[in-house]
Scaffold this motif. Structure first.
Motif, PDB file in Angstrom:
ATOM      1  N   GLU A   4      -5.668  -9.254   0.104  1.00  0.00           N
ATOM      2  CA  GLU A   4      -5.753  -8.257   1.178  1.00  0.00           C
ATOM      3  C   GLU A   4      -7.038  -7.443   1.042  1.00  0.00           C
ATOM      4  O   GLU A   4      -7.371  -6.968  -0.039  1.00  0.00           O
ATOM      5  CB  GLU A   4      -4.547  -7.320   1.133  1.00  0.00           C
ATOM      6  CG  GLU A   4      -4.514  -6.323   2.293  1.00  0.00           C
ATOM      7  CD  GLU A   4      -3.303  -5.413   2.251  1.00  0.00           C
ATOM      8  OE1 GLU A   4      -2.379  -5.595   3.067  1.00  0.00           O
ATOM      9  OE2 GLU A   4      -3.289  -4.521   1.379  1.00  0.00           O
ATOM     10  N   GLN A   5      -7.744  -7.309   2.140  1.00  0.00           N
ATOM     11  CA  GLN A   5      -8.993  -6.573   2.152  1.00  0.00           C
ATOM     12  C   GLN A   5      -8.973  -5.525   3.264  1.00  0.00           C
ATOM     13  O   GLN A   5      -8.416  -5.768   4.333  1.00  0.00           O
ATOM     14  CB  GLN A   5     -10.165  -7.547   2.363  1.00  0.00           C
ATOM     15  CG  GLN A   5     -10.348  -8.496   1.181  1.00  0.00           C
ATOM     16  CD  GLN A   5     -11.053  -9.768   1.583  1.00  0.00           C
ATOM     17  OE1 GLN A   5     -12.216  -9.717   1.958  1.00  0.00           O
ATOM     18  NE2 GLN A   5     -10.366 -10.899   1.511  1.00  0.00           N
ATOM     19  N   PRO A  51      -7.090 -12.980   4.412  1.00  0.00           N
ATOM     20  CA  PRO A  51      -7.556 -14.264   4.935  1.00  0.00           C
ATOM     21  C   PRO A  51      -6.839 -15.441   4.273  1.00  0.00           C
ATOM     22  O   PRO A  51      -6.557 -15.420   3.073  1.00  0.00           O
ATOM     23  CB  PRO A  51      -9.046 -14.275   4.600  1.00  0.00           C
ATOM     24  CG  PRO A  51      -9.180 -13.360   3.426  1.00  0.00           C
ATOM     25  CD  PRO A  51      -8.129 -12.316   3.593  1.00  0.00           C
ATOM     26  N   THR A  52      -6.555 -16.450   5.083  1.00  0.00           N
ATOM     27  CA  THR A  52      -5.960 -17.700   4.602  1.00  0.00           C
ATOM     28  C   THR A  52      -6.900 -18.844   4.944  1.00  0.00           C
ATOM     29  O   THR A  52      -7.915 -18.664   5.627  1.00  0.00           O
ATOM     30  CB  THR A  52      -4.592 -17.930   5.259  1.00  0.00           C
ATOM     31  OG1 THR A  52      -4.778 -18.100   6.678  1.00  0.00           O
ATOM     32  CG2 THR A  52      -3.656 -16.750   5.013  1.00  0.00           C
ATOM     33  N   GLU A  53      -6.539 -20.045   4.472  1.00  0.00           N
ATOM     34  CA  GLU A  53      -7.359 -21.216   4.763  1.00  0.00           C
ATOM     35  C   GLU A  53      -7.504 -21.429   6.264  1.00  0.00           C
ATOM     36  O   GLU A  53      -8.546 -21.861   6.758  1.00  0.00           O
ATOM     37  CB  GLU A  53      -6.738 -22.456   4.104  1.00  0.00           C
ATOM     38  CG  GLU A  53      -7.508 -23.743   4.333  1.00  0.00           C
ATOM     39  CD  GLU A  53      -8.919 -23.691   3.759  1.00  0.00           C
ATOM     40  OE1 GLU A  53      -9.816 -24.310   4.369  1.00  0.00           O
ATOM     41  OE2 GLU A  53      -9.119 -23.028   2.717  1.00  0.00           O
ATOM     42  N   GLN A  54      -6.434 -21.084   7.025  1.00  0.00           N
ATOM     43  CA  GLN A  54      -6.458 -21.271   8.476  1.00  0.00           C
ATOM     44  C   GLN A  54      -7.463 -20.338   9.158  1.00  0.00           C
ATOM     45  O   GLN A  54      -7.885 -20.585  10.290  1.00  0.00           O
ATOM     46  CB  GLN A  54      -5.060 -21.053   9.068  1.00  0.00           C
ATOM     47  CG  GLN A  54      -4.054 -22.159   8.757  1.00  0.00           C
ATOM     48  CD  GLN A  54      -3.590 -22.116   7.306  1.00  0.00           C
ATOM     49  OE1 GLN A  54      -3.638 -21.059   6.671  1.00  0.00           O
ATOM     50  NE2 GLN A  54      -3.157 -23.265   6.784  1.00  0.00           N
ATOM     51  N   ASN A  55      -7.842 -19.255   8.496  1.00  0.00           N
ATOM     52  CA  ASN A  55      -8.784 -18.299   9.086  1.00  0.00           C
ATOM     53  C   ASN A  55     -10.236 -18.697   8.890  1.00  0.00           C
ATOM     54  O   ASN A  55     -11.130 -18.051   9.456  1.00  0.00           O
ATOM     55  CB  ASN A  55      -8.582 -16.908   8.479  1.00  0.00           C
ATOM     56  CG  ASN A  55      -7.201 -16.344   8.715  1.00  0.00           C
ATOM     57  OD1 ASN A  55      -6.608 -15.749   7.814  1.00  0.00           O
ATOM     58  ND2 ASN A  55      -6.657 -16.526   9.908  1.00  0.00           N
ATOM     59  N   ARG A  56     -10.498 -19.709   8.098  1.00  0.00           N
ATOM     60  CA  ARG A  56     -11.871 -20.098   7.788  1.00  0.00           C
ATOM     61  C   ARG A  56     -12.662 -20.368   9.078  1.00  0.00           C
ATOM     62  O   ARG A  56     -12.239 -21.129   9.942  1.00  0.00           O
ATOM     63  CB  ARG A  56     -11.898 -21.329   6.900  1.00  0.00           C
ATOM     64  CG  ARG A  56     -13.298 -21.685   6.380  1.00  0.00           C
ATOM     65  CD  ARG A  56     -13.282 -23.012   5.636  1.00  0.00           C
ATOM     66  NE  ARG A  56     -12.382 -22.985   4.503  1.00  0.00           N
ATOM     67  CZ  ARG A  56     -12.736 -22.585   3.277  1.00  0.00           C
ATOM     68  NH1 ARG A  56     -13.975 -22.169   3.050  1.00  0.00           N
ATOM     69  NH2 ARG A  56     -11.852 -22.613   2.293  1.00  0.00           N
ATOM     70  N   GLY A  57     -13.819 -19.717   9.209  1.00  0.00           N
ATOM     71  CA  GLY A  57     -14.672 -19.911  10.364  1.00  0.00           C
ATOM     72  C   GLY A  57     -14.316 -19.058  11.564  1.00  0.00           C
ATOM     73  O   GLY A  57     -15.049 -19.053  12.559  1.00  0.00           O
ATOM     74  N   MET A  58     -13.187 -18.352  11.527  1.00  0.00           N
ATOM     75  CA  MET A  58     -12.826 -17.496  12.644  1.00  0.00           C
ATOM     76  C   MET A  58     -13.724 -16.252  12.681  1.00  0.00           C
ATOM     77  O   MET A  58     -14.450 -15.957  11.727  1.00  0.00           O
ATOM     78  CB  MET A  58     -11.354 -17.073  12.544  1.00  0.00           C
ATOM     79  CG  MET A  58     -10.365 -18.183  12.813  1.00  0.00           C
ATOM     80  SD  MET A  58      -8.653 -17.556  12.839  1.00  0.00           S
ATOM     81  CE  MET A  58      -7.770 -19.007  13.357  1.00  0.00           C
ATOM     82  N   GLU A  59     -13.657 -15.521  13.790  1.00  0.00           N
ATOM     83  CA  GLU A  59     -14.500 -14.339  13.968  1.00  0.00           C
ATOM     84  C   GLU A  59     -13.642 -13.098  14.169  1.00  0.00           C
ATOM     85  O   GLU A  59     -12.786 -13.053  15.045  1.00  0.00           O
ATOM     86  CB  GLU A  59     -15.414 -14.509  15.177  1.00  0.00           C
ATOM     87  CG  GLU A  59     -16.389 -13.346  15.373  1.00  0.00           C
ATOM     88  CD  GLU A  59     -17.270 -13.532  16.582  1.00  0.00           C
ATOM     89  OE1 GLU A  59     -18.482 -13.779  16.397  1.00  0.00           O
ATOM     90  OE2 GLU A  59     -16.741 -13.454  17.720  1.00  0.00           O
ATOM     91  N   LEU A  60     -13.881 -12.096  13.321  1.00  0.00           N
ATOM     92  CA  LEU A  60     -13.259 -10.783  13.493  1.00  0.00           C
ATOM     93  C   LEU A  60     -14.192  -9.933  14.331  1.00  0.00           C
ATOM     94  O   LEU A  60     -15.411  -9.928  14.121  1.00  0.00           O
ATOM     95  CB  LEU A  60     -13.018 -10.121  12.139  1.00  0.00           C
ATOM     96  CG  LEU A  60     -11.786 -10.582  11.357  1.00  0.00           C
ATOM     97  CD1 LEU A  60     -11.945 -10.235   9.884  1.00  0.00           C
ATOM     98  CD2 LEU A  60     -10.525  -9.930  11.918  1.00  0.00           C
ATOM     99  N   ARG A  61     -13.620  -9.172  15.281  1.00  0.00           N
ATOM    100  CA  ARG A  61     -14.433  -8.309  16.142  1.00  0.00           C
ATOM    101  C   ARG A  61     -13.824  -6.911  16.214  1.00  0.00           C
ATOM    102  O   ARG A  61     -12.620  -6.764  16.407  1.00  0.00           O
ATOM    103  CB  ARG A  61     -14.545  -8.880  17.566  1.00  0.00           C
ATOM    104  CG  ARG A  61     -15.133 -10.258  17.633  1.00  0.00           C
ATOM    105  CD  ARG A  61     -15.620 -10.618  19.039  1.00  0.00           C
ATOM    106  NE  ARG A  61     -14.638 -10.336  20.069  1.00  0.00           N
ATOM    107  CZ  ARG A  61     -13.682 -11.172  20.448  1.00  0.00           C
ATOM    108  NH1 ARG A  61     -13.576 -12.350  19.841  1.00  0.00           N
ATOM    109  NH2 ARG A  61     -12.840 -10.866  21.421  1.00  0.00           N
ATOM    110  N   CYS A  62     -14.679  -5.911  16.053  1.00  0.00           N
ATOM    111  CA  CYS A  62     -14.306  -4.508  16.308  1.00  0.00           C
ATOM    112  C   CYS A  62     -14.936  -4.147  17.657  1.00  0.00           C
ATOM    113  O   CYS A  62     -16.152  -4.149  17.805  1.00  0.00           O
ATOM    114  CB  CYS A  62     -14.813  -3.594  15.204  1.00  0.00           C
ATOM    115  SG  CYS A  62     -14.543  -1.841  15.531  1.00  0.00           S
TER     116      CYS A  62
END
Length: 236
Positions: A4-5, A51-62
């Motif tokens: 967790e971050q 983050p999990t393996e499924q999140n790899r390459g996804m983009e977080l946006r604020c």
């Protein structure tokens, strides 16, 4: 990965106060983000992300939406997942602690600067014809009181109160400016004898009321409109 971050999106220096901050993972709205207001012109939005393996390459946006923006302002973060081995996890914890300390110190400095910035700046009394005015700039909150009195003779201990009007204007940084104007002295003084006009400012950022004086017998004021009392208190 699987750690967790704490992701923080800071927004400051805006006016008016109404503002919206949302988090997205790709096109999915993250509803468990928490937003904390630091001041009238600063907020902090926090999203706890694991983050999990499924999140790899996804983009977080604020995504920040405000009335002064033509289109939302977006800050992006690409998810680059690393499988941390136990020997590196301690380093991550240490770095996280340091980061939290830096953010904490930065927040304290920001609040200190904001506190100093919102301290009332009391100007000098000016006179134009029969009207006296006093400006107080860059204060917060907007609750402020300006009282006017006239002393004649100047050594008098029983002054007359003067009616006044205060007009207030907001600034873009969330602080306020005010101009207080006192009404006519007609019937309260004799113009051919010395007198003192005093304005007293009260605000919750001031430890003690601050006053400014205008003396009719000051040589700099004789026959000159709008000059000031050189013996006034120094501005803080």
């Amino acid at each position: 990965m699987n750690v967790e971050q704490k992701l923080v999106c800071n927004v400051s220096g805006f006016y008016p106060e109404s503002i919206t901050v949302n988090w997205f993972l790709n096109d999915t709205l993250l509803e468990n983000a928490k937003t904390r207001r630091i001041s009238s012109s600063a907020i902090e939005s926090v999203y706890l992300f694991t983050p999990t393996e499924q999140n790899r390459g996804m983009e977080l946006r604020c995504v920040v939406e405000h009335g002064t923006l033509i289109s939302p302002h977006v800050e992006r973060l690409r998810v680059q997942v690393t499988d941390m081995t136990p020997q590196y996890k301690l380093h991550t914890v240490f770095a996280s602690v340091v980061l939290v300390l830096i953010i904490g110190v930065g927040t304290i400095i920001f609040l200190f600067v904001k506190q100093k910035k919102s301290f009332p700046k009391v100007k000098r009394i000016t006179r134009s014809s029969a009207t006296f005015s006093l400006a107080v700039n860059h204060f917060y909150p907007d609750n402020i009181t300006v009282c006017w009195k006239v002393f004649q003779p100047p050594s008098s201990t029983e002054p007359h109160n003067i009616g006044s009007t205060t007009v207030m204007h907001p600034n873009q940084d969330g602080t306020f400016n005010a101009t207080s104007t006192c009404e006519s002295l007609r019937g309260l003084i004799r113009e051919d004898e010395p007198y003192i006009v005093r304005a007293v400012v009260e605000h919750n950022k001031l430890k003690h009321p601050k006053q400014r004086d205008w003396r009719s017998d000051d040589k700099e004021n004789e026959g000159i409109k709008g000059h000031f009392d050189k013996n006034q208190l120094q501005e803080q």
